[in-house]
Enzyme design. Structure first.
Site, PDB file in Angstrom:
ATOM      1  N   GLN A  46       0.840  -1.198   0.000  1.00 22.86           N
ATOM      2  CA  GLN A  46       0.000   0.000   0.000  1.00 22.86           C
ATOM      3  C   GLN A  46       0.875   1.248   0.000  1.00 22.86           C
ATOM      4  OE1 GLN A  46      -2.489   1.368   3.503  1.00 22.86           O
ATOM      5  NE2 GLN A  46      -4.107   0.417   2.279  1.00 22.86           N
ATOM      6  N   TYR A 126      -5.747  11.160   4.036  1.00 18.03           N
ATOM      7  CA  TYR A 126      -4.336  11.412   3.811  1.00 18.03           C
ATOM      8  C   TYR A 126      -4.189  12.243   2.534  1.00 18.03           C
ATOM      9  CZ  TYR A 126      -3.701   8.091   7.602  1.00 18.03           C
ATOM     10  OH  TYR A 126      -3.753   7.469   8.821  1.00 18.03           O
ATOM     11  N   ARG A 173      -7.612   2.610  -2.703  1.00 13.34           N
ATOM     12  CA  ARG A 173      -8.447   2.653  -1.498  1.00 13.34           C
ATOM     13  C   ARG A 173      -9.135   4.009  -1.389  1.00 13.34           C
ATOM     14  NH1 ARG A 173      -7.147   1.331   4.914  1.00 13.34           N
ATOM     15  NH2 ARG A 173      -8.781  -0.238   5.038  1.00 13.34           N
ATOM     16  N   GLY A 264      -8.517  -5.809   9.077  1.00 14.10           N
ATOM     17  CA  GLY A 264      -7.205  -5.346   9.479  1.00 14.10           C
ATOM     18  C   GLY A 264      -6.905  -5.554  10.946  1.00 14.10           C
ATOM     19  N   ARG A 265      -7.651  -4.869  11.814  1.00 12.06           N
ATOM     20  CA  ARG A 265      -7.321  -4.892  13.243  1.00 12.06           C
ATOM     21  C   ARG A 265      -7.375  -6.293  13.830  1.00 12.06           C
ATOM     22  NH1 ARG A 265     -10.507  -0.636  12.556  1.00 12.06           N
ATOM     23  NH2 ARG A 265     -12.331  -1.520  13.607  1.00 12.06           N
TER      24      ARG A 265
END
Length: 313
Positions: A46, A126, A173, A264-265
């Site tokens: 990524q 971001y 993404r 993910g987590r």
């Protein structure tokens, strides 16, 4: 899929995060990709630039950069712990093409490191998403104002990355409904803006879009975003993300509202998450104190159901 990986020194927004712009970083990643390939896996890196979600202490005292000088809420994770975000420096018009070059270089480094593809991080407020949203982009040059102008920089990034990899090895993404990090307001017309973004991405033949549905890490509240409608604007695969349980994932797939589900987590404390989901085994939970650390403790030392999982040499 790797964790978010800085494309340059300027891209850093968090301490102890990886990069993909030096020969040393490429060599270090090669060990990881060899380990994945040894187990018949595939791995995507990524590509990440945090923009204003950063802190001067990560840049030798220099201000973080952004489309506009608008301070985010919250705190940055630095080498000295959490510190309040600051007002970033607005990029000069002639600086932006150099960041596009940084993305191209990082994409090439990812190929040299042995990855099987890349994902462009255009989400979570971001840098790329900071340009897309009219709430964070108040520029008056060719990179701001109209929707066409706000999409110019992100689309230039996609163009150079697909030149390196080909569209069928590139994903992207997005997160049209999230306010995190930074307490970032949504775009004034999320469906119009992100629908146009997906339409413009069609020219690149991308492998997939990876959509954060709702508010990152917090809720699945749609905030007026019609995710199935956005999915229909894109011809490639659709990966759904954010607070998915096994049950919700199975339901979403059965209803045809996603092609893939990303988690993910839950991987932090469950190195064998795939097997646990397959068998219905209980999941361990990693407290937030272990989410960031920079060493093995609470990061890569969680045992699997059959004992410790180790990276191939």
């Amino acid at each position: 899929m790797s964790e978010a990986t800085n494309i340059s020194a300027q891209a850093r927004g968090y301490a102890l995060t990886p990069g993909i712009w030096t020969a040393e970083q490429v060599e270090a990643w090669q060990r990881v990709t060899r380990g994945v390939h040894a187990e018949d896996g595939r791995m995507v890196l990524q590509l990440w630039h945090t923009g204003r979600i950063s802190h001067p202490s990560l840049h030798g005292g220099a201000l973080p950069v952004a489309p506009s000088a608008i301070k985010p809420d919250g705190q940055a994770f630095t080498n000295s712990g959490l510190q309040d975000h600051v007002t970033p420096r607005a990029l000069e018009t002639d600086e932006i093409p150099a960041i596009v070059v940084d993305y191209r270089h990082a994409a090439r480094c990812a190929k040299d490191a042995g990855f099987d593809g890349v994902e462009i991080h255009s989400a979570n407020n971001y840098l790329l998403e900071q340009f897309i949203r009219d709430s964070t982009n108040q520029r008056t040059d060719r990179y701001g104002g109209s929707l066409e102008n706000r999409l110019r920089f992100p689309l230039a990034v996609v163009a150079v990355v697909t030149e390196v990899w080909g569209g069928d090895r590139v994903g992207i993404r997005i997160s049209p409904g999230t306010t995190m990090p930074g307490g970032t307001p949504l775009d004034s017309s999320p469906m119009g803006t992100y629908g146009a973004y997906l339409d413009a991405l069609a020219q690149f033949g991308l492998m997939y879009i990876h959509d954060i549905e709702g508010v990152t890490q917090m809720s699945r509240d749609a905030n007026g975003i019609d995710y199935p409608a956005l999915r229909r604007r894109f011809s490639g695969a659709y990966i759904a993300n954010n607070n998915y349980t096994r049950e919700l994932a199975e339901q979403t797939l059965a209803e045809g509202n996603a092609d893939l589900i990303s988690m993910g987590r839950s991987f932090i404390a469950n190195p064998d998450l795939v097997d646990r989901l397959r068998t219905g085994a209980p999941l361990a939970d990693a407290p937030k104190q272990y989410w960031y650390g920079g060493n093995a403790t609470g990061y890569s030392d969680w045992p699997g159901m059959q004992g410790q999982i180790k990276l191939a040499a």
